[in-house]
Design a protein around this motif. Structure first.
Motif, PDB file in Angstrom:
ATOM      1  N   GLU A   1      31.442  45.584  48.883  1.00  0.00           N
ATOM      2  CA  GLU A   1      30.743  46.839  49.631  1.00  0.00           C
ATOM      3  C   GLU A   1      28.966  46.687  49.404  1.00  0.00           C
ATOM      4  O   GLU A   1      28.834  46.193  48.393  1.00  0.00           O
ATOM      5  N   LYS A   2      28.497  46.496  50.429  1.00  0.00           N
ATOM      6  CA  LYS A   2      26.939  46.255  50.641  1.00  0.00           C
ATOM      7  C   LYS A   2      26.492  45.118  49.792  1.00  0.00           C
ATOM      8  O   LYS A   2      25.778  45.056  48.932  1.00  0.00           O
ATOM      9  N   GLY A   3      27.473  44.012  50.064  1.00  0.00           N
ATOM     10  CA  GLY A   3      27.133  42.784  49.285  1.00  0.00           C
ATOM     11  C   GLY A   3      27.615  42.380  47.985  1.00  0.00           C
ATOM     12  O   GLY A   3      27.100  41.597  47.434  1.00  0.00           O
ATOM     13  N   GLN A   4      28.376  43.404  47.336  1.00  0.00           N
ATOM     14  CA  GLN A   4      28.665  43.430  46.037  1.00  0.00           C
ATOM     15  C   GLN A   4      30.248  43.501  45.883  1.00  0.00           C
ATOM     16  O   GLN A   4      30.875  44.652  46.630  1.00  0.00           O
ATOM     17  N   ILE A   5      30.525  42.710  44.880  1.00  0.00           N
ATOM     18  CA  ILE A   5      32.418  42.999  44.717  1.00  0.00           C
ATOM     19  C   ILE A   5      32.413  44.340  43.710  1.00  0.00           C
ATOM     20  O   ILE A   5      31.839  44.455  42.627  1.00  0.00           O
ATOM     21  N   ASN A   6      33.250  45.500  44.345  1.00  0.00           N
ATOM     22  CA  ASN A   6      33.343  46.495  43.330  1.00  0.00           C
ATOM     23  C   ASN A   6      34.880  46.765  43.119  1.00  0.00           C
ATOM     24  O   ASN A   6      35.149  47.628  42.494  1.00  0.00           O
ATOM     25  N   TYR A   7      35.647  45.857  43.225  1.00  0.00           N
ATOM     26  CA  TYR A   7      37.127  45.903  42.867  1.00  0.00           C
ATOM     27  C   TYR A   7      37.746  44.566  43.122  1.00  0.00           C
ATOM     28  O   TYR A   7      37.528  43.842  43.909  1.00  0.00           O
ATOM     29  N   ALA A   8      38.463  44.131  41.941  1.00  0.00           N
ATOM     30  CA  ALA A   8      39.278  43.031  41.968  1.00  0.00           C
ATOM     31  C   ALA A   8      40.222  43.255  41.025  1.00  0.00           C
ATOM     32  O   ALA A   8      40.706  43.902  39.874  1.00  0.00           O
ATOM     33  N   GLY A   9      41.643  42.863  41.860  1.00  0.00           N
ATOM     34  CA  GLY A   9      42.959  43.123  41.157  1.00  0.00           C
ATOM     35  C   GLY A   9      44.077  42.730  42.319  1.00  0.00           C
ATOM     36  O   GLY A   9      43.653  42.219  43.329  1.00  0.00           O
ATOM     37  N   SER A  10      45.080  43.332  41.852  1.00  0.00           N
ATOM     38  CA  SER A  10      46.361  43.261  42.817  1.00  0.00           C
ATOM     39  C   SER A  10      46.402  44.078  44.029  1.00  0.00           C
ATOM     40  O   SER A  10      45.842  45.149  43.976  1.00  0.00           O
TER      41      SER A  10
END
Length: 237
Positions: free
Chosen positions: A212-221
């Motif tokens: 979102e807006k060039g930034q990772i805000n979630y990482a997971g399954s």
């Protein structure tokens, strides 16, 4: 296989990506999810060195390729299917496939990677086999998308970056695309998939990142993403 660390990019004075981090392991299908303009395509283009102003590290098969040129990265076995397809419209299906042909590859441990041939590609895409002599400009959008994927496979990639392959396709072609991705995974091809559709990603992916807006805000399954209401709202799902 692929490890992106603190990747940032700019278009002119405007910064688009902010310290993006992601990984893709051997045999995985990983989704990079987000709404239009979130930075999905920019991330893939930056990995492929198609954006001039960038910083950070892109480790591919144990080597930092951040300073490599695009053709060198493609030649090392990292395939890219862009959102706009970029097929040669004045060439036939068969000629497009031949343009993408590269030599067979082996894993660093010595194990041979199954080589993609025209015959093998046609088994995966029977519709293309029926139009092998058709000029690409006379194909439908969905057929051109399949051709773009098939041409990339002719390069015998270890991993493929797929930029929104199902966008704008009819439901029957979306289903075919899902089957294709599943088949590629079974044959040992890893995939980083740019996607907006959570249902489609859930059909084929092991893990997901949300940008979102060039930034990772979630990482997971994928399962956790489906259960994560806040991340889904940000991803407009």
């Amino acid at each position: 296989m692929l490890n992106v660390e603190n990747l940032s990019t700019w278009y002119g004075a405007a910064q688009i990506l902010f310290d993006v981090n992601l990984t893709v392991q051997r045999g995985e299908v990983v989704a990079l999810m987000g709404r239009n303009g979130a930075g999905k395509s920019t991330t893939m283009k930056a990995i492929m060195a198609m954006i001039d102003r960038r910083q950070g590290h892109v480790h591919w098969m144990g080597h930092d390729i951040a300073r490599k040129q695009t053709h060198q990265i493609a030649g090392s076995g990292l395939g890219f299917v862009p959102q706009d397809r970029r097929i040669f419209t004045d060439l036939t299906v068969l000629e497009n496939l031949e343009v993408g042909r590269q030599l067979p590859r082996s894993w660093p441990q010595g194990e041979s990677l199954p080589a993609w041939t025209v015959e093998r590609v046609f088994e995966l895409f029977p519709n293309l086999a029926q139009m092998s002599q058709r000029q690409a400009s006379k194909m439908s959008g969905g057929e051109q998308q399949m051709l773009s994927v098939a041409r990339t496979l002719m390069g015998n990639p270890y991993l493929v970056l797929l930029d929104e392959p199902a966008e704008g396709l009819a439901p029957v072609l979306v289903e075919q695309m899902a089957h294709m991705i599943t088949a590629l995974k079974k044959q040992g091809v890893s995939i980083l998939l740019s996607e907006q559709n959570l249902h489609f990603a859930n059909l084929v992916c092991d893990r997901a990142y949300v940008i979102e807006k060039g930034q990772i805000n979630y990482a997971g399954s994928i399962r956790s993403l489906i259960d994560n209401q806040a991340a889904r709202v940000r991803n407009n799902q």
